[in-house]
Design a protein around this motif. Structure first.
Motif, PDB file in Angstrom:
ATOM      1  N   ASP A  72       0.844  -1.204   0.000  1.00 25.65           N
ATOM      2  CA  ASP A  72       0.000   0.000   0.000  1.00 25.65           C
ATOM      3  C   ASP A  72       0.876   1.249   0.000  1.00 25.65           C
ATOM      4  O   ASP A  72       1.800   1.360   0.801  1.00 25.65           O
ATOM      5  N   GLY A  73       0.568   2.167  -0.883  1.00 21.21           N
ATOM      6  CA  GLY A  73       1.299   3.435  -0.903  1.00 21.21           C
ATOM      7  C   GLY A  73       2.681   3.335  -1.505  1.00 21.21           C
ATOM      8  O   GLY A  73       3.494   4.236  -1.319  1.00 21.21           O
ATOM      9  N   THR A 113      -7.426   3.545  -1.346  1.00 21.28           N
ATOM     10  CA  THR A 113      -7.188   2.108  -1.439  1.00 21.28           C
ATOM     11  C   THR A 113      -8.343   1.331  -2.065  1.00 21.28           C
ATOM     12  O   THR A 113      -8.126   0.559  -2.994  1.00 21.28           O
ATOM     13  N   ASP A 217       2.119   2.632   3.844  1.00 20.77           N
ATOM     14  CA  ASP A 217       1.104   3.685   3.737  1.00 20.77           C
ATOM     15  C   ASP A 217       0.925   4.386   5.089  1.00 20.77           C
ATOM     16  O   ASP A 217       0.812   5.604   5.166  1.00 20.77           O
ATOM     17  N   ASP A 266      -0.930   0.121  -4.730  1.00 18.84           N
ATOM     18  CA  ASP A 266      -2.284   0.518  -5.128  1.00 18.84           C
ATOM     19  C   ASP A 266      -2.335   1.992  -5.506  1.00 18.84           C
ATOM     20  O   ASP A 266      -3.107   2.402  -6.346  1.00 18.84           O
ATOM     21  N   HIS A 267      -1.472   2.786  -4.882  1.00 15.80           N
ATOM     22  CA  HIS A 267      -1.384   4.213  -5.194  1.00 15.80           C
ATOM     23  C   HIS A 267      -0.068   4.684  -4.627  1.00 15.80           C
ATOM     24  O   HIS A 267       0.554   3.975  -3.836  1.00 15.80           O
ATOM     25  N   HIS A 275      -2.721  10.744   0.271  1.00 15.85           N
ATOM     26  CA  HIS A 275      -3.044  10.338  -1.091  1.00 15.85           C
ATOM     27  C   HIS A 275      -4.522  10.535  -1.313  1.00 15.85           C
ATOM     28  O   HIS A 275      -5.268  10.731  -0.356  1.00 15.85           O
TER      29      HIS A 275
HETATM   30 ZN   LIG Z   1      -3.766   2.340  -0.128  1.00 19.47          ZN
END
Ligand SMILES: [Zn+2]
Ligand SMILES: [Zn+2]
Lengths: 936, 219
Positions: A72-73, A113, A217, A266-267, A275
């Motif tokens: 994540d992130g 997310t 994240d 995911d980002h 985010h």
């Molecule tokens: Zn995320």
């Protein structure tokens, strides 16, 4: 029709909410959907000219097992940039030495997310509405990869963020979810996943393993992408990747298919660590596919290619031998299937193109004219010819060349179709947006027109509703609008939300719009009639406006107008800083004049200047001169400790002090879009090298807060305040943000839950005493002092809460806010005797400016969600939402409370106060609505 | 008396306006690659010097406030020196205000300072010429109904309009149009100049139209 001010305000708010809702419904792009079908379509057969191909089944899978490692992130440059080289050596080795295909996958905003997981697994582009649903994810009903895998009898194992388990409740044969909402936890969320790894990697009873790591994240949310904790976390991820990869390699046998390992994010995360929006840092994520099936690339390493995040779903579906999810707008990542035979490659591309063209047919009315679709039709024919040649046993150079040509055309067609499908998502529903805007604007104008009446004693409105309902204009308007509605809805190429509601509703809304318009016109006519009557005095009233009034009027108007340009919305903080600075200079001018020339000079001039001053003004002047001795008395009493000369110079210095404060605050947190990357003091403080400075600053700020707040509190709340602020420092120390002098070993960094709850107790205590005083003044004795003290105590309780929730580097912002409030009260508002309306608007401006001084912006990514978890050990929706909202709006809320307490302590005219309260309430509601539709 | 005064004011102002317009293209005859936007700092220097010289010259020629008592040379010199000091103080003050408004503190210092200089040229310099280094008089002129002659009125209008021009000039900066004139401080200096020119043109007209209402008291 007569209405009380409360009923009127309620009506306005209800209609306003309705308008905003319609606007938002139009503003949220509707995602591209394929019509819901119960039975799955059979896979498209291979095209063949003349004869029918014998290959109608889906092609077989290319990989036996797939491991998806979602971090994540994970930002693009964490892997491909200098951080990757430093902290992710194994990944960098795999990327540079072949064995893998690496891409930079572009995530579509909202970079949150839940929509990103949906995009990865369905290949579709979820609308903005999914960002709002992030907290409460429902089951995913759309066609998706996991559902396909389960239907095909594959066994899927999942470890990580429990969002997945909510999305796919019955799809995993084995799972262990961790909640993602406790942002301040970096280690346990990841250890919870990793502890299963050894066991799972040994076993053979699964086909797909999904790991969703959350720690990175969380680190980003707490301390940004340049935090010292990012490095070790990336190292940990690298180590896990190495472990999985080596284990997969050791399991591979000669005869069986190879395995696939996917590393993706995911980002990304913005420079501040949040985010949600669409900056480059937030949308670029790495996507690395690792398998022994890929040929080692010879030659030097090339920078990764840019692809869409939605491409992964189609690629994985093809790789696993599953049908591509119906709503996927992605195109196959071709390098992944490069190892297959030409016939297989063409088959994969054909399947993908057929799926995309179906989606295009269902969503675009003029799909036949789409260049991608036309190209696809041409290529399909060519493909048929190729198959025919191939089946005839032709095996020459011609076949190979033709195959290459078909391949290239397929890839082009895929790209074009994918583009035009993605573009569909970005379109707004203009018609609904316009209707929403019209309603909102009409209500706003109505409110503006009725504010003068709200400030009157009676607080009642005469709304010419019935007369306007029976006017010709009303019927004409309804007719015209209905005609427009019919025309728009019958000719629209795309579906409008507003056309899909029942016609009864639509007519109701049309009638509402026309009725509002008629009422506004009636009110306007009334106003003009009233203006015409005292036309003689108009010249005199024009000159009675002071420079400050003009500034306040034009500043507010200018701000509203500036919201028409998107850059001004992105950089709204600049507008507020500019206005606040100008306000300070104007106040400085006023103070100068007051002190050097004296009040009498000014008034004499004013009275002498024009003889036709209306009697009201003269009366006011007399009142002023009557007030002066009394005012002086009060003034002297309040400033016993300060000599007269000193007071004067302090008063003169005040605007400059405020200006300097504002300048310092501005360099504390850079926000907005264009200048957000500039170095600021906040970043400097949060970097781990400056922990000692941050500790000193936080300590000093807390002391300052105590000094500034305690002066009007009761002794009990003073003690509570002091203990509470001490608790805040301990909380930050327990959290690891600041040093504690007596803490020698900080091995065990707890989450500071006890300390935070300790502070909450005092906050509630202070708020309780404040409320008690307020109630007492309301019901038992009408003592003004008690009321103002109660309000002040509520104010100080909220200050304590803010001190707990704000990040330590933002504590000086709180101090400056209190300092400016104190100084303005003492040297500007009291001596200069501004009227309540002026003071309200000044408070509003300062509140807005402080919203941005905190580091917020009109961008959902700057919302600090870590504030929602202070003192909670697991996610509880209501308090978390409340705390986050409070921490975000600390500035405006504190200034609003200060306004109430100031006005009640002044208590010049009681009725005026009441009107103001109502107005501020409405204003905050409006501004919240405004902020919402800007930020989304 | 009054009409001739207005006429003199009008011609003086017209002269100023023309000189400002001339500064935009006369220098290109002497300097290579001169343009207002590209070599903005040079233009700023030329413009401020030109306006300074013109203001002083006009002051000496027109003598709007003939001083009643003859003053000695030393007195005059001290006045000039005082004016210079005041002018530099006003430059520094403007610089400080601009920084407080959010201009960068260290980088682009020269640009910010020249902006302060040109603002001082448009506002402080006429004050110094007309009123002398006398803060009390300045404060008097800039309060409501404090003007005692048409020169004071025109001073009010030009000063306020140049400051407002500079203020408005800051608005285009956040727009993302990426135009050359959005670079700091070009839009502000252009705004100030436009405001000054507008003030110069408006003030005679405004005074002419309101000449009936303007009754000045001798103080
Ligand atoms: Zn995320
Ligand atoms: Zn996050």
């Amino acid at each position: 029709m007569r209405l009380g001010s409360g009923a009127f305000a309620a009506c306005c708010v209800v209609i306003e909410v309705l308008g905003v809702a319609v606007f938002l419904r139009g503003f949220f792009p509707v995602s591209v959907r394929s019509a819901f079908r119960v039975q799955p379509l059979p896979p498209a057969p291979e095209p063949a000219a003349g004869m029918s191909s014998n290959w109608t089944q889906l092609p077989p899978p290319r990989f036996r097992k797939v491991v998806i490692m979602l971090v994540d992130g994970l930002r693009g440059d964490f892997v491909f940039g200098s951080k990757g080289v430093q902290f992710m050596p194994y990944t960098t080795y795999l990327v540079e030495k072949g064995f893998s295909h690496s891409f930079i996958a572009e995530a579509k905003p909202p970079t949150v997310t839940l929509p990103r997981i949906k995009a990865l697994m369905t290949g579709s582009i979820p609308g903005f509405i999914d960002a709002v649903m992030n907290f409460n994810s429902p089951v995913l009903l759309e066609d998706n990869l996991i559902g396909q895998a389960k239907a095909a009898g594959k066994r899927v194992i999942f470890y990580g963020d429990d969002t997945w388990i909510k999305l796919f409740p019955k799809h995993f044969v084995e799972y262990d979810g961790t909640t993602s909402f406790f942002v301040s936890d970096f280690r346990e969320v990841d250890d919870n996943i990793t502890r299963h790894l050894d066991n799972v990697l040994k076993r053979e009873d699964w086909d797909m393993l999904i790991l969703h790591y959350l720690g990175l994240d969380h680190i980003g949310h707490i301390s940004g992408p340049h935090s010292p904790m990012v490095g070790p976390k990336l190292k940990e991820m690298d180590y896990i990747l190495k472990k999985i990869h080596i284990s997969l390699l050791s399991k591979e046998r000669e005869a069986s298919l190879p395995h696939l390992l996917v590393l993706c994010g995911d980002h990304g995360m913005s420079e501040t660590g949040g985010h949600g929006a669409s900056s480059v840092e937030e949308v670029s994520t790495p996507l690395i596919l690792i398998s022994s099936a890929f040929q080692r690339k010879s030659g030097n390493f090339q920078p990764p290619e840019h692809v869409q995040q939605t491409d992964l779903a189609a690629t994985l579906a093809v790789g696993l031998g599953l049908p591509i999810p119906k709503n996927s707008v992605g195109s196959l990542l071709f390098p992944v299937v490069e190892g297959a035979t030409m016939r297989e490659q063409l088959r994969f591309l054909h399947l993908n193109s057929v799926q995309l063209s179906r989606l295009l047919q269902e969503n675009v009315p003029m799909y036949e004219k789409d260049p991608g679709f036309q190209q696809f039709k041409v290529t399909e024919k060519l493909h048929g010819n190729w198959i025919k040649l191939y089946l005839e046993g032709n095996n020459s150079e011609v076949l190979l060349n033709l195959g290459r040509k078909v391949l290239k055309q397929y890839l082009n067609a895929l790209k074009t179709m994918s583009m035009s499908l993605s573009k569909q998502v970005g379109q707004y529903d203009m018609y609904s947006m316009m209707i929403g805007t019209v309603i909102v604007l009409e209500v706003l104008i109505l409110l503006l027109l009725s504010t003068p009446k709200a400030l009157c004693q009676k607080a009642e409105f005469e709304i010419p509703l019935w007369s306007s309902l029976f006017s010709l204009l009303f019927y004409l308007m309804v007719l015209v609008l209905s005609a427009v509605h019919v025309i728009v809805c019958t000719s629209a190429e795309r579906s409008c939300y507003f056309c899909s509601v029942s016609w009864l509703m639509a007519v109701g809304v049309m009638m509402l719009i026309s009725a509002l318009l008629c009422v506004i016109l009636c009110l306007l006519a009334n106003v003009f009639e009233n203006v015409k009557l005292p036309a003689k005095n108009s010249a005199a009233s024009g000159s009675s406006w002071s420079g400050l009034d003009l500034l306040i009027l034009f500043g507010t108007l200018g701000h509203v107008l500036s919201l028409g340009a998107s850059s001004f919305i992105e950089e709204e903080h600049q507008t507020w800083y500019f206005l606040v600075n100008t306000l300070c200079l104007a106040l400085g001018h006023e103070i100068c004049r007051n002190h050097f020339l004296g009040k009498d000079f000014d008034h004499n001039l004013a009275v002498e200047g024009d003889f036709q001053k209306d009697t009201k003004k003269v009366l006011q002047y007399r009142n002023d001169s009557v007030d002066v001795p009394e005012y002086d008395k009060v003034h002297k009493m309040s400033s016993l400790e300060l000599p007269e000369g000193c007071e004067k110079w302090l008063g003169l210095a005040t605007p400059w002090l405020i200006l300097i404060c504002c300048r310092l605050l501005r360099s504390f947190n850079q926000t907005g879009v264009q200048w957000a990357h500039r170095p600021d003091f906040g970043h400097w403080l949060t970097s781990s090298d400056h922990k000692a400075e941050l500790s000193v600053l936080a300590f000093l700020s807390l002391v300052m807060i105590f000094i500034l707040v305690q002066r009007r509190c009761s002794p009990v709340s003073k003690v509570a305040m002091a203990l509470g602020l001490l608790g805040v420092y301990c909380y930050r120390a327990a959290f690891g943000n600041v040093f504690l002098p007596w803490q020698r070993d900080n091995k065990d960094i707890s989450k500071g839950i006890i300390e935070a709850r300790f502070v909450y107790v005092f906050v509630l205590g202070i708020l309780f005493t404040g409320t008690k005083d307020l109630l007492k003044s309301q019901f038992v004795s009408a003592d003004v002092n008690i009321k103002s003290r109660g309000l002040w105590e509520i104010h100080s309780g909220l200050v304590l809460l803010a001190a707990l929730l704000l990040r330590p580097h933002n504590l000086p912002v709180l101090v400056f806010s209190l300092l400016i409030q104190a100084v303005m009260t003492k040297f500007i508002w009291k001596p200069l005797k501004h009227d309540a309306a002026q003071i309200t608007i000044m408070h509003y401006w300062f509140g807005q400016a402080f919203f941005y001084f905190q580091g917020n912006s009109n961008n959902i990514a700057t919302v600090d969600i870590s504030a929602g978890f202070v003192g909670l050990d697991h996610y509880i929706e209501v308090p978390a939402m409340f705390l986050t909202a409070f921490a975000t709006y600390v500035g405006p809320i504190l200034w609003a409370i200060h306004l109430l307490s100031f006005l009640s302590s002044e208590n010049n005219s009681r009725s005026f106060c009441g009107g103001e309260e109502l107005e501020t309430e409405e204003k905050t509601e409006n501004s919240v609505g405004e902020w919402l539709d800007k930020s989304l | 008396m009054k009409d001739t005064d207005i006429k003199r004011l009008f011609y003086a102002h017209l002269f100023c306006v023309f000189s400002i317009i001339l500064t935009t293209f006369i220098p290109s005859l002497f300097l290579e690659e001169f343009s207002v936007l590209e070599t903005h700092l040079t233009w700023l220097c030329i413009c401020s010097i030109c306006v300074t010289i013109l203001n002083v010259a006009l002051y000496l020629l027109v003598k709007p406030n003939p001083s009643s008592k003859r003053s000695s040379i030393s007195h005059k010199i001290s006045r000039v020196l005082k004016s210079c000091v005041y002018f530099s103080i006003s430059c520094l003050l403007y610089h400080a205000i601009i920084v407080l408004y959010g201009a960068p503190l260290i980088e682009l210092m020269l640009e910010t300072f020249l902006f302060a200089v040109i603002l001082s040229t448009f506002t402080t310099l006429p004050c110094l010429c007309l009123l002398g280094p006398n803060i009390k008089a300045w404060l008097r002129v800039f309060t409501k109904n404090g003007a005692t002659s048409i020169w004071d009125n025109s001073l009010q209008i030009t000063t306020v309009s140049s400051v407002i021009g500079a203020w408005l000039g800051a608005f285009p900066i956040p727009l993302d149009w990426e135009r050359p004139w959005q670079v700091w401080p070009i839009s502000c200096t252009l705004g100030a100049t436009c405001g000054y020119v507008a003030g110069l043109l408006i003030s005679p007209v405004w005074i002419y139209r309101n000449r009936k209402q303007l009754t000045y008291k001798s103080r």
